[in-house]
Design a protein around this motif. Structure first.
Motif, PDB file in Angstrom:
ATOM      1  N   ASP A 239     -35.617  22.207 -54.488  1.00 49.07           N
ATOM      2  CA  ASP A 239     -36.306  21.108 -55.177  1.00 49.07           C
ATOM      3  C   ASP A 239     -36.718  20.036 -54.167  1.00 49.07           C
ATOM      4  N   ARG A 240     -35.789  19.709 -53.262  1.00 45.94           N
ATOM      5  CA  ARG A 240     -36.082  18.693 -52.234  1.00 45.94           C
ATOM      6  C   ARG A 240     -37.267  19.118 -51.363  1.00 45.94           C
ATOM      7  N   THR A 241     -37.259  20.379 -50.987  1.00 43.51           N
ATOM      8  CA  THR A 241     -38.317  20.863 -50.104  1.00 43.51           C
ATOM      9  C   THR A 241     -39.659  20.762 -50.821  1.00 43.51           C
ATOM     10  N   GLY A 272     -33.291  12.562 -42.146  1.00 44.35           N
ATOM     11  CA  GLY A 272     -33.954  12.159 -43.383  1.00 44.35           C
ATOM     12  C   GLY A 272     -35.431  12.491 -43.410  1.00 44.35           C
ATOM     13  N   SER A 273     -36.082  11.935 -44.428  1.00 36.74           N
ATOM     14  CA  SER A 273     -37.487  12.270 -44.624  1.00 36.74           C
ATOM     15  C   SER A 273     -38.397  11.433 -43.733  1.00 36.74           C
ATOM     16  N   GLN A 274     -37.854  10.375 -43.116  1.00 38.40           N
ATOM     17  CA  GLN A 274     -38.711   9.485 -42.315  1.00 38.40           C
ATOM     18  C   GLN A 274     -38.310   9.405 -40.847  1.00 38.40           C
ATOM     19  N   SER A 329     -39.928  19.225 -38.202  1.00 37.34           N
ATOM     20  CA  SER A 329     -40.091  18.503 -39.474  1.00 37.34           C
ATOM     21  C   SER A 329     -38.980  18.625 -40.510  1.00 37.34           C
ATOM     22  N   TRP A 330     -38.565  19.848 -40.815  1.00 34.07           N
ATOM     23  CA  TRP A 330     -37.789  19.999 -42.054  1.00 34.07           C
ATOM     24  C   TRP A 330     -36.856  21.194 -41.999  1.00 34.07           C
ATOM     25  N   ALA A 331     -35.644  21.022 -42.501  1.00 36.25           N
ATOM     26  CA  ALA A 331     -34.724  22.144 -42.740  1.00 36.25           C
ATOM     27  C   ALA A 331     -34.160  21.954 -44.144  1.00 36.25           C
ATOM     28  N   PRO A 332     -33.751  23.020 -44.809  1.00 32.65           N
ATOM     29  CA  PRO A 332     -33.204  22.848 -46.169  1.00 32.65           C
ATOM     30  C   PRO A 332     -31.782  22.296 -46.075  1.00 32.65           C
ATOM     31  N   GLN A 333     -31.697  20.995 -45.890  1.00 36.59           N
ATOM     32  CA  GLN A 333     -30.436  20.368 -45.473  1.00 36.59           C
ATOM     33  C   GLN A 333     -29.229  20.699 -46.360  1.00 36.59           C
ATOM     34  N   ALA A 334     -29.406  20.565 -47.684  1.00 40.90           N
ATOM     35  CA  ALA A 334     -28.245  20.782 -48.563  1.00 40.90           C
ATOM     36  C   ALA A 334     -27.709  22.202 -48.367  1.00 40.90           C
ATOM     37  N   THR A 347     -26.236  12.225 -38.653  1.00 42.99           N
ATOM     38  CA  THR A 347     -27.104  11.820 -39.762  1.00 42.99           C
ATOM     39  C   THR A 347     -27.596  10.383 -39.624  1.00 42.99           C
ATOM     40  N   HIS A 348     -28.740  10.115 -40.251  1.00 43.18           N
ATOM     41  CA  HIS A 348     -29.281   8.749 -40.260  1.00 43.18           C
ATOM     42  C   HIS A 348     -28.626   7.896 -41.353  1.00 43.18           C
ATOM     43  N   CYS A 349     -27.676   8.484 -42.078  1.00 45.50           N
ATOM     44  CA  CYS A 349     -26.906   7.750 -43.102  1.00 45.50           C
ATOM     45  C   CYS A 349     -27.719   7.405 -44.346  1.00 45.50           C
ATOM     46  N   TRP A 351     -28.429   7.863 -48.187  1.00 42.57           N
ATOM     47  CA  TRP A 351     -27.377   8.087 -49.174  1.00 42.57           C
ATOM     48  C   TRP A 351     -27.329   9.537 -49.656  1.00 42.57           C
ATOM     49  N   ASN A 352     -28.492  10.156 -49.844  1.00 42.69           N
ATOM     50  CA  ASN A 352     -28.471  11.557 -50.291  1.00 42.69           C
ATOM     51  C   ASN A 352     -27.832  12.451 -49.242  1.00 42.69           C
ATOM     52  N   SER A 353     -28.136  12.172 -47.984  1.00 37.87           N
ATOM     53  CA  SER A 353     -27.544  12.963 -46.910  1.00 37.87           C
ATOM     54  C   SER A 353     -26.025  12.792 -46.902  1.00 37.87           C
ATOM     55  N   ILE A 354     -25.588  11.571 -47.109  1.00 40.30           N
ATOM     56  CA  ILE A 354     -24.139  11.305 -47.133  1.00 40.30           C
ATOM     57  C   ILE A 354     -23.480  12.111 -48.253  1.00 40.30           C
ATOM     58  N   LEU A 355     -24.065  12.047 -49.449  1.00 39.06           N
ATOM     59  CA  LEU A 355     -23.447  12.762 -50.572  1.00 39.06           C
ATOM     60  C   LEU A 355     -23.447  14.274 -50.342  1.00 39.06           C
ATOM     61  N   GLU A 356     -24.527  14.772 -49.750  1.00 41.66           N
ATOM     62  CA  GLU A 356     -24.585  16.216 -49.480  1.00 41.66           C
ATOM     63  C   GLU A 356     -23.494  16.610 -48.486  1.00 41.66           C
ATOM     64  N   ALA A 357     -23.277  15.785 -47.461  1.00 39.60           N
ATOM     65  CA  ALA A 357     -22.220  16.085 -46.480  1.00 39.60           C
ATOM     66  C   ALA A 357     -20.845  15.974 -47.123  1.00 39.60           C
ATOM     67  N   LEU A 369     -30.875   4.393 -39.071  1.00 35.06           N
ATOM     68  CA  LEU A 369     -32.211   4.070 -38.570  1.00 35.06           C
ATOM     69  C   LEU A 369     -32.892   2.965 -39.379  1.00 35.06           C
ATOM     70  N   TYR A 370     -32.904   3.078 -40.704  1.00 37.09           N
ATOM     71  CA  TYR A 370     -33.684   2.128 -41.511  1.00 37.09           C
ATOM     72  C   TYR A 370     -33.010   1.894 -42.867  1.00 37.09           C
ATOM     73  N   ALA A 371     -33.716   1.188 -43.759  1.00 31.22           N
ATOM     74  CA  ALA A 371     -33.226   0.895 -45.128  1.00 31.22           C
ATOM     75  C   ALA A 371     -31.794   0.337 -45.101  1.00 31.22           C
TER      76      ALA A 371
HETATM   77  N1  UDP Z   1     -33.927  16.581 -46.276  1.00 34.78           N
HETATM   78  C1  UDP Z   1     -33.996  17.930 -46.078  1.00 34.78           C
HETATM   79  N2  UDP Z   1     -34.462  18.387 -44.898  1.00 34.78           N
HETATM   80  C2  UDP Z   1     -34.865  17.571 -43.903  1.00 34.78           C
HETATM   81  C3  UDP Z   1     -34.791  16.182 -44.095  1.00 34.78           C
HETATM   82  C4  UDP Z   1     -34.303  15.712 -45.302  1.00 34.78           C
HETATM   83  O1  UDP Z   1     -33.647  18.717 -46.970  1.00 34.78           O
HETATM   84  O2  UDP Z   1     -35.265  18.066 -42.855  1.00 34.78           O
HETATM   85  C5  UDP Z   1     -33.413  16.072 -47.571  1.00 34.78           C
HETATM   86  C6  UDP Z   1     -31.943  15.738 -47.503  1.00 34.78           C
HETATM   87  O3  UDP Z   1     -31.180  16.877 -47.797  1.00 34.78           O
HETATM   88  C7  UDP Z   1     -31.816  14.645 -48.534  1.00 34.78           C
HETATM   89  C8  UDP Z   1     -33.175  13.976 -48.509  1.00 34.78           C
HETATM   90  O4  UDP Z   1     -34.075  14.888 -47.926  1.00 34.78           O
HETATM   91  O5  UDP Z   1     -31.606  15.213 -49.806  1.00 34.78           O
HETATM   92  C9  UDP Z   1     -33.174  12.708 -47.688  1.00 34.78           C
HETATM   93  O6  UDP Z   1     -32.609  11.699 -48.439  1.00 34.78           O
HETATM   94  P1  UDP Z   1     -31.746  10.542 -47.782  1.00 34.78           P
HETATM   95  O7  UDP Z   1     -31.357   9.617 -48.874  1.00 34.78           O
HETATM   96  O8  UDP Z   1     -30.635  11.093 -46.980  1.00 34.78           O
HETATM   97  O9  UDP Z   1     -32.725   9.866 -46.749  1.00 34.78           O
HETATM   98  P2  UDP Z   1     -34.215   9.291 -46.853  1.00 34.78           P
HETATM   99  O10 UDP Z   1     -35.137  10.398 -46.539  1.00 34.78           O
HETATM  100  O11 UDP Z   1     -34.384   8.751 -48.240  1.00 34.78           O
HETATM  101  O12 UDP Z   1     -34.202   8.255 -45.788  1.00 34.78           O
END
Ligand code: UDP
Length: 454
Positions: A239-241, A272-274, A329-334, A347-349, A351-357, A369-371
């Protein structure tokens, strides 16, 4: 008449995904009582990846209905993204009002749950809840903003080393407050100030956290407002991807590479995504990784495809071919975090990344990094004790020496072993929140009782 819970995310993809997860959670437990409608603001969510994500969710979760708000004419282009989001929320108020009125002609709306800044829909007599998709600690900091606003006359950025004593948090340096709050002249600062003043008018605040993860922060909020920790909610990697507009194909390569590595041997780096880095910073990371001697999976978002290799030190990809995988760019992190070979997560900390870890029991090295990520680092290290801090140098760069040192501590030293044990306990606690009598089950039941009665 049926009961429809209306969800209204702030206009960002990550807010939309978090809201949809909340909708899925409610339906998972109470599909016999409630249906879910998600209001979709057109800007800036009107893009192909959001459309494809909504399509996917509609197919996999047909009980979630998406209601698109009418499009808005373009607004002033000189606003920063956070201020622009607040602006579009404000301009959408009549549209939301109209949508709620329309839905309530055929349904009872026992709850309107929004992650947008608060507006007054009280004439509709619909109980309004606020949904906070980050942690209770960041929420406690935002709720305390009117107090710090009166205590100090300067922006946090101008008093960076001043410790702030916020109820429910360890002392936080002013410079570690969420980014939009650092500068009083940033229009977003005022928006958050308004939000903090309005939140107490909500029937309750729903937070994507759980009791034993942030007990102090939740208690501090609960002393002032009804708060419901109903997490951890995490979206699945597919879903995230989809939502991010990235290619699922990359994922298969990452996962099969990980499955070919020894158990507990790989450090995963993803920001993260940014999260983007300068070329000098990328070079420091590469050098630190190489010197640590550990296996790694590193997601790099910087640069165009064509220049990817040239951003890294010469020969790095060749020399580390046996030990590391660098993906663009992207890996299916969860999914990555749940692999047996993954032993640590830089991790960039977010919140979603934290919960997944946390859910995967993987120890973290916290590199914000930000927010609100600097605040999250403090909480991860000092309160939850599930991470060690990566420290920036005075020039803002994290050196190769620091990266090597942290990776060795995580992978080779007792410090890392202690952290790993603690993370396994936190993972158990996360699972327990959803067992019978678990804190998130209890909080969700309390909400459902209110909604049934409402
Ligand atoms: N994510 C991912 N692959 C990536 C980068 C990010 O699947 O290469 C997912 C990650 O698993 C998380 C979300 O994107 O669910 C990023 O949310 P987070 O709150 O950690 O950071 P944000 O992107 O909002 O700064």
């Amino acid at each position: 008449m049926k009961y429809t819970i209306v969800l209204y995310p702030a206009p960002s993809v990550s807010q939309l995904v978090s809201m949809v997860e909340l909708g899925k959670l409610i339906l998972h437990h109470y599909h016999h009582l409630f249906s879910i409608t998600v209001l979709i603001p057109t800007t800036p969510l009107h893009n192909p990846s959001t459309t494809s994500y909504i399509h996917r969710i509609s197919q996999t979760n047909p009980s979630i209905v998406f209601h698109h708000l009418p499009s808005l004419p373009p607004h002033k282009s000189n606003l920063n993204p956070v201020a622009a989001a607040f602006e579009s929320i404000r301009r959408n108020i009549p549209n939301v009002h109209h949508a709620l009125q329309t839905i309530s002609t055929s349904s009872t709306i026992p709850a309107f749950i929004t992650s947008t800044s608060f507006s007054d829909y009280s004439d509709l007599k619909i109980p309004t809840y606020y949904f906070f998709s980050s942690g209770a600690s960041a929420l406690a900091a935002i709720l305390y903003l009117p107090t710090t606003h009166d205590l100090f006359t300067k922006s946090f950025k101008d008093i960076p080393a001043t410790p702030l004593h916020i109820p429910g948090l360890p002392p936080i340096l002013a410079s570690h407050m969420p980014q939009p709050l650092l500068d009083r002249s940033n229009p977003a600062y005022n928006e958050f100030l308004q939000l903090a003043t309005h939140l107490p008018k909500a029937q309750g605040i729903i937070v994507n956290t759980f009791e034993s993860l942030e007990p102090r922060a939740l208690k501090a909020i609960a002393d002032r407002l009804p708060v419901y920790g109903v997490g951890p909610m995490t979206a699945n990697a597919q879903d995230r991807t989809h939502a991010s507009g990235n290619d699922l194909g990359n994922g298969a390569e990452c996962l099969s590479w990980l499955d070919a590595q020894p158990k507990q041997s790989v450090v995963f780096l993803c920001f993260g995504s940014q999260g983007k880095f300068s070329t000098p910073q990328l070079k420091e990371i590469a050098t630190g990784l190489e010197r640590s001697g550990h296996r790694f999976l590193w997601v790099v978002r910087s640069g165009e495809d064509s220049e990817f290799g040239s951003l890294l030190p010469e020969g790095f990809l060749d020399r580390t071919r046996e030990k590391g995988l660098v993906v663009k760019s992207w890996a299916p992190q969860a999914a990555v975090l749940s692999r047996e070979s993954v032993a640590g997560f830089v991790t960039h900390c977010g919140w979603n990344s934290i919960l997944e870890a946390v859910c995967a029991g993987v120890p973290m090295v916290a590199w914000p990094l930000y927010a609100e990520q600097h605040l999250n680092r403090v909480i991860l290290v000092e309160e939850m004790k599930v991470a060690m801090a990566m420290e920036e140098g005075e020039d803002g760069l994290v050196s190769a020496v620091e990266i090597e040192k942290r990776l060795r501590a995580l992978m080779d030293l007792e410090e890392g072993t202690i952290l790993r044990e603690r993370c396994m306990q936190t993972r158990e606690a996360a699972l327990a929140t959803w067992a019978e009598g678990g804190s998130s089950v209890v909080a969700l039941n309390q909400l459902a009782e209110l909604w049934k009665g409402g």
